[in-house]
Design a protein around this motif. Structure first.
Motif, PDB file in Angstrom:
ATOM      1  N   SER A   1      65.670  80.229  79.919  1.00  0.00           N
ATOM      2  CA  SER A   1      66.038  78.834  80.156  1.00  0.00           C
ATOM      3  C   SER A   1      67.091  78.737  80.967  1.00  0.00           C
ATOM      4  O   SER A   1      67.910  79.388  81.435  1.00  0.00           O
ATOM      5  CB  SER A   1      66.426  78.401  78.738  1.00  0.00           C
ATOM      6  N   ASN A   2      67.411  77.446  81.453  1.00  0.00           N
ATOM      7  CA  ASN A   2      68.260  77.146  82.384  1.00  0.00           C
ATOM      8  C   ASN A   2      68.666  75.780  82.364  1.00  0.00           C
ATOM      9  O   ASN A   2      67.904  75.036  81.954  1.00  0.00           O
ATOM     10  CB  ASN A   2      67.949  77.570  83.807  1.00  0.00           C
ATOM     11  N   THR A   3      70.214  75.467  82.601  1.00  0.00           N
ATOM     12  CA  THR A   3      70.474  74.147  82.457  1.00  0.00           C
ATOM     13  C   THR A   3      71.115  73.790  83.545  1.00  0.00           C
ATOM     14  O   THR A   3      71.948  74.493  84.212  1.00  0.00           O
ATOM     15  CB  THR A   3      71.514  74.007  81.282  1.00  0.00           C
ATOM     16  N   GLU A   4      71.057  72.563  84.172  1.00  0.00           N
ATOM     17  CA  GLU A   4      71.511  71.957  85.397  1.00  0.00           C
ATOM     18  C   GLU A   4      71.995  70.628  84.997  1.00  0.00           C
ATOM     19  O   GLU A   4      71.664  69.894  84.182  1.00  0.00           O
ATOM     20  CB  GLU A   4      70.549  72.203  86.687  1.00  0.00           C
TER      21      GLU A   4
ATOM     22  N   PRO B   1      72.828  66.495  81.633  1.00  0.00           N
ATOM     23  CA  PRO B   1      72.112  67.845  81.514  1.00  0.00           C
ATOM     24  C   PRO B   1      70.734  67.664  81.602  1.00  0.00           C
ATOM     25  O   PRO B   1      70.096  66.706  80.965  1.00  0.00           O
ATOM     26  CB  PRO B   1      72.431  68.454  80.293  1.00  0.00           C
TER      27      PRO B   1
ATOM     28  N   TYR C   1      67.404  70.394  80.965  1.00  0.00           N
ATOM     29  CA  TYR C   1      67.113  71.690  80.358  1.00  0.00           C
ATOM     30  C   TYR C   1      65.881  72.044  80.839  1.00  0.00           C
ATOM     31  O   TYR C   1      64.889  71.484  80.657  1.00  0.00           O
ATOM     32  CB  TYR C   1      67.196  71.517  78.987  1.00  0.00           C
ATOM     33  N   GLU C   2      65.685  73.239  81.441  1.00  0.00           N
ATOM     34  CA  GLU C   2      64.566  73.936  81.906  1.00  0.00           C
ATOM     35  C   GLU C   2      64.167  75.149  80.970  1.00  0.00           C
ATOM     36  O   GLU C   2      64.953  76.188  81.014  1.00  0.00           O
ATOM     37  CB  GLU C   2      64.776  74.467  83.461  1.00  0.00           C
ATOM     38  N   ILE C   3      62.961  75.324  80.529  1.00  0.00           N
ATOM     39  CA  ILE C   3      62.564  76.364  79.612  1.00  0.00           C
ATOM     40  C   ILE C   3      61.133  76.759  80.119  1.00  0.00           C
ATOM     41  O   ILE C   3      60.398  76.045  80.240  1.00  0.00           O
ATOM     42  CB  ILE C   3      62.294  75.867  78.045  1.00  0.00           C
TER      43      ILE C   3
ATOM     44  N   HIS D   1      66.794  65.898  72.317  1.00  0.00           N
ATOM     45  CA  HIS D   1      67.608  66.854  72.258  1.00  0.00           C
ATOM     46  C   HIS D   1      67.020  67.970  71.739  1.00  0.00           C
ATOM     47  O   HIS D   1      67.125  69.194  71.828  1.00  0.00           O
ATOM     48  CB  HIS D   1      68.983  66.328  71.826  1.00  0.00           C
TER      49      HIS D   1
ATOM     50  N   SER E   1      64.377  70.068  73.587  1.00  0.00           N
ATOM     51  CA  SER E   1      65.437  70.797  74.661  1.00  0.00           C
ATOM     52  C   SER E   1      65.378  72.195  74.211  1.00  0.00           C
ATOM     53  O   SER E   1      65.700  73.401  74.883  1.00  0.00           O
ATOM     54  CB  SER E   1      66.645  70.241  75.191  1.00  0.00           C
ATOM     55  N   ASP E   2      65.184  72.454  72.875  1.00  0.00           N
ATOM     56  CA  ASP E   2      65.373  73.737  72.128  1.00  0.00           C
ATOM     57  C   ASP E   2      63.853  74.363  71.764  1.00  0.00           C
ATOM     58  O   ASP E   2      63.762  75.422  71.362  1.00  0.00           O
ATOM     59  CB  ASP E   2      66.061  73.748  70.969  1.00  0.00           C
TER      60      ASP E   2
ATOM     61  N   VAL F   1      60.664  71.064  80.897  1.00  0.00           N
ATOM     62  CA  VAL F   1      62.003  70.199  81.429  1.00  0.00           C
ATOM     63  C   VAL F   1      62.015  69.032  80.855  1.00  0.00           C
ATOM     64  O   VAL F   1      61.483  68.124  80.398  1.00  0.00           O
ATOM     65  CB  VAL F   1      61.743  69.848  82.960  1.00  0.00           C
TER      66      VAL F   1
END
Length: 270
Positions: free
Chosen positions: A47-50, A61, A63-65, A92, A95-96, A105
């Protein structure tokens, strides 16, 4: 005034039948949501947050998983309208989630300023009217959102909303409707939600699927038009439904979309 009176009158008639609009959740939905929340058997993925529009008032934010298995990319938006809290809360949670295949995304608070002010519109007006055909996005925020969409090149786009009334029942309102691009699976999504999530005592709350023209200025239309994504705008309603029910319908819609497009596998032998 007449429309407001009608809405209030309808609520008083049905309130005794539908206590706060509680929607039952059969085991099939539970298995689907469990599949979304748990890592796949083949591994954790990454995972990544940008940040979109970093360093500005609109910074928000993304969120990419990534799943451990190859598959399509799905992009889910909440908070395009800042006062539509059910989609924001559902996004929200999403995103998990951990997809079984592909990439998920999520942008939970797309119009951050409007979300913070609990208002439909932001500083530049209605964000969901700023993606016209054959033109650049109409505001810096819209351009930043679209840059993120182009970067991730989604195969599937889902935009979570809520209305004040029910489509086909209340004039000017579009609740309990799924508007979709021609190649999307809107009818199947509506059928699944009606079968699994809308109780018999709320017949007016059955979901309606409608194929959308791609000529309009909405975000999901722009994604379908420019990227040939299978795109959806999901609308639940405040009419007779409490907040938790609207959130539940939003998360179920997202889970079904991800399953229909191959990002999720329903557990438990559904």
């Amino acid at each position: 005034m007449r429309r407001r009176t009608y809405l209030a009158g309808g609520a008083s008639v049905l309130a005794g039948i539908a206590v706060s609009g509680v929607v039952s959740q059969p085991s099939g939905n539970e298995r689907l949501l469990e599949a979304a929340r748990e890592p796949p058997d083949t591994g954790e993925g990454s995972s990544n947050t940008e940040m979109i529009r970093p360093g500005t008032d609109h910074e928000t934010p993304l969120y990419e998983i990534d799943a451990p298995n190859d598959g399509p990319t799905a992009m889910i938006f909440g908070g395009v309208h800042g006062d539509e809290r059910s989609g924001i809360e559902a996004a929200h949670e999403i995103s998990d989630w951990r997809p079984d295949a592909g990439t998920l995304v999520v942008v939970p608070e797309t119009n951050r300023v409007a979300v913070e002010n609990d208002e439909r519109r932001g500083a530049d007006g209605d964000l969901n009217r700023q993606f016209p055909a054959d033109r650049e996005p109409r505001s810096e925020l819209a351009a930043g959102i679209w840059d993120a969409v182009e970067t991730h090149e989604p195969d599937v786009v889902l935009d979570l909303h809520r209305s004040l009334g029910v489509y086909g029942l209340h004039r000017e309102f579009v609740g309990q409707a799924i508007f979709h691009s021609p190649d999307a699976r809107g009818e199947r999504l509506a059928d699944r939600l009606n079968e699994d999530a809308v109780p018999w005592y709320l017949p007016f709350h059955r979901f309606t699927a409608r194929e959308s023209s791609l000529t309009g200025p909405l975000l999901f239309q722009h994604a379908a038009r420019e990227l040939e994504a299978s795109a959806y705008i999901f609308e639940t309603t405040e009419f007779l439904l409490d907040h938790s029910t609207m959130v539940e319908l939003s998360r179920l819609a997202a889970a079904h979309v991800l399953e229909l497009h191959g990002l999720l596998e329903r557990g438990g032998g559904a």
